[in-house]
Enzyme design. Structure first.
Site, PDB file in Angstrom:
ATOM      1  N   HIS A   1      -5.825   4.032   1.917  1.00  0.00           N
ATOM      2  CA  HIS A   1      -4.525   3.936   2.594  1.00  0.00           C
ATOM      3  C   HIS A   1      -4.472   3.564   3.984  1.00  0.00           C
ATOM      4  O   HIS A   1      -3.750   2.844   4.663  1.00  0.00           O
ATOM      5  CB  HIS A   1      -3.862   5.439   2.170  1.00  0.00           C
ATOM      6  CG  HIS A   1      -3.396   5.757   1.017  1.00  0.00           C
ATOM      7  ND1 HIS A   1      -2.744   4.654   0.198  1.00  0.00           N
ATOM      8  CD2 HIS A   1      -3.228   6.806   0.303  1.00  0.00           C
ATOM      9  CE1 HIS A   1      -2.468   5.290  -0.994  1.00  0.00           C
ATOM     10  NE2 HIS A   1      -2.604   6.565  -0.788  1.00  0.00           N
TER      11      HIS A   1
ATOM     12  N   HIS B   1      -0.543   2.520  -3.357  1.00  0.00           N
ATOM     13  CA  HIS B   1      -1.031   3.142  -4.691  1.00  0.00           C
ATOM     14  C   HIS B   1      -0.890   1.878  -5.702  1.00  0.00           C
ATOM     15  O   HIS B   1      -0.071   0.939  -5.282  1.00  0.00           O
ATOM     16  CB  HIS B   1      -0.077   4.128  -4.980  1.00  0.00           C
ATOM     17  CG  HIS B   1      -0.168   5.555  -4.681  1.00  0.00           C
ATOM     18  ND1 HIS B   1       0.700   6.142  -4.153  1.00  0.00           N
ATOM     19  CD2 HIS B   1      -1.358   6.070  -4.085  1.00  0.00           C
ATOM     20  CE1 HIS B   1       0.081   7.537  -3.643  1.00  0.00           C
ATOM     21  NE2 HIS B   1      -1.138   7.381  -3.756  1.00  0.00           N
ATOM     22  N   CYS B   2      -1.824   1.943  -6.477  1.00  0.00           N
ATOM     23  CA  CYS B   2      -2.051   0.848  -7.388  1.00  0.00           C
ATOM     24  C   CYS B   2      -1.545   1.139  -8.804  1.00  0.00           C
ATOM     25  O   CYS B   2      -1.745   2.513  -9.134  1.00  0.00           O
ATOM     26  CB  CYS B   2      -3.327   0.339  -7.584  1.00  0.00           C
ATOM     27  SG  CYS B   2      -3.963  -0.918  -8.653  1.00  0.00           S
TER      28      CYS B   2
ATOM     29  N   CYS C   1      -7.998   1.928 -11.234  1.00  0.00           N
ATOM     30  CA  CYS C   1      -8.429   1.971 -10.070  1.00  0.00           C
ATOM     31  C   CYS C   1      -8.343   3.130  -8.842  1.00  0.00           C
ATOM     32  O   CYS C   1      -7.437   3.838  -9.087  1.00  0.00           O
ATOM     33  CB  CYS C   1      -7.369   0.960  -9.187  1.00  0.00           C
ATOM     34  SG  CYS C   1      -7.557   0.610  -7.865  1.00  0.00           S
TER      35      CYS C   1
ATOM     36  N   HIS D   1     -10.076   7.010  -1.846  1.00  0.00           N
ATOM     37  CA  HIS D   1      -8.718   6.550  -1.991  1.00  0.00           C
ATOM     38  C   HIS D   1      -7.999   6.710  -0.759  1.00  0.00           C
ATOM     39  O   HIS D   1      -7.096   5.984  -0.454  1.00  0.00           O
ATOM     40  CB  HIS D   1      -7.923   7.884  -3.189  1.00  0.00           C
ATOM     41  CG  HIS D   1      -6.491   7.698  -3.207  1.00  0.00           C
ATOM     42  ND1 HIS D   1      -6.011   6.867  -4.166  1.00  0.00           N
ATOM     43  CD2 HIS D   1      -5.371   8.173  -2.553  1.00  0.00           C
ATOM     44  CE1 HIS D   1      -4.758   6.928  -4.266  1.00  0.00           C
ATOM     45  NE2 HIS D   1      -4.440   7.684  -3.091  1.00  0.00           N
ATOM     46  N   GLU D   2      -8.051   7.809   0.305  1.00  0.00           N
ATOM     47  CA  GLU D   2      -7.378   8.127   1.293  1.00  0.00           C
ATOM     48  C   GLU D   2      -7.874   7.252   2.382  1.00  0.00           C
ATOM     49  O   GLU D   2      -6.724   6.709   3.103  1.00  0.00           O
ATOM     50  CB  GLU D   2      -7.696   9.588   1.817  1.00  0.00           C
ATOM     51  CG  GLU D   2      -6.956  10.849   0.860  1.00  0.00           C
ATOM     52  CD  GLU D   2      -5.621  10.387   0.555  1.00  0.00           C
ATOM     53  OE1 GLU D   2      -4.732   9.926   1.271  1.00  0.00           O
ATOM     54  OE2 GLU D   2      -4.969  10.869  -0.726  1.00  0.00           O
TER      55      GLU D   2
ATOM     56  N   CYS E   1      -9.886  -1.969  -7.703  1.00  0.00           N
ATOM     57  CA  CYS E   1      -9.645  -2.994  -8.736  1.00  0.00           C
ATOM     58  C   CYS E   1      -9.736  -4.317  -8.074  1.00  0.00           C
ATOM     59  O   CYS E   1      -9.817  -4.262  -6.869  1.00  0.00           O
ATOM     60  CB  CYS E   1      -8.308  -2.613  -9.324  1.00  0.00           C
ATOM     61  SG  CYS E   1      -7.147  -3.175  -8.307  1.00  0.00           S
TER      62      CYS E   1
ATOM     63  N   CYS F   1      -7.033  -5.125  -5.353  1.00  0.00           N
ATOM     64  CA  CYS F   1      -7.090  -4.197  -4.194  1.00  0.00           C
ATOM     65  C   CYS F   1      -8.027  -4.401  -3.202  1.00  0.00           C
ATOM     66  O   CYS F   1      -8.178  -4.699  -2.050  1.00  0.00           O
ATOM     67  CB  CYS F   1      -7.209  -2.656  -4.421  1.00  0.00           C
ATOM     68  SG  CYS F   1      -5.657  -1.861  -5.229  1.00  0.00           S
TER      69      CYS F   1
END
Length: 173
Positions: free
Chosen positions: A134, A140-141, A146, A130-131, A165, A168
């Site tokens: 970014h 953010h989705c 996701c 996640h990080e 997803c 993304c």
């Protein structure tokens, strides 16, 4: 792409291994583990008994050898007015951070039949992916499955998947 994991403090080998595995799996990137670093001077806020997440991002950006660098710590992090954060990254930046401190709760509330160790490993992988997402420019989705979905509690972390997803994925190709 090359991602350098920067352990901060005494980080168990399993955390480094899971973080590396998640990054390789999702981003098909080269991952290295940097030498462990001490907690940044000035990061501790005695009034909150927590650490400023920004200081860890700056450390990762400064000492990391990758195109993207992620600090991993077991200290309790916060950012601005938030009570805590699992991680933090600047959009399209070079550095990011995750904390395992609040990912270590023993249960996922019955969401799965997994052991506490497996649940923790899943959370580490998801938060690292996640990080770093970014830092690759992903916001953010809205898709709750996701990995880029905003997750303010471990429950949301547990529900989402480890992967991006389709929308993304297309943004970073």
């Amino acid at each position: 792409m090359h991602v350098d994991i920067v352990p901060v403090g005494d980080l168990p080998a399993v955390v480094k291994r899971e973080a590396s595995s998640g990054l390789r799996s999702v981003y098909d990137c080269e991952v290295t583990i940097h030498d462990s670093q001490p907690v940044p001077d000035g990061a501790y806020d005695s009034g909150r008994d927590q650490y400023r997440a920004e200081e860890f991002i700056e450390l990762a950006s400064r000492v990391g050898n990758g195109e993207k660098n992620i600090a991993i710590t077991d200290t309790d992090l916060y950012y601005r007015r938030r009570n805590y954060v699992f991680g933090l990254a600047y959009l399209s930046g070079k550095g990011s951070v995750i904390s395992t401190h609040r990912l270590q709760t023993s249960s996922d509330g019955g969401f799965s039949e997994k052991s506490a160790g497996d649940i923790f490993a899943d959370r580490v992988r998801k938060e690292v992916v996640h990080e770093v997402g970014h830092t690759l420019g992903l916001e953010h989705c809205d898709n709750s499955r996701c990995v880029m979905n905003f997750s303010p509690t471990v429950r949301e972390v547990d529900v989402k998947e480890e992967n991006l997803c389709g929308s993304c994925q297309r943004q970073i190709l």
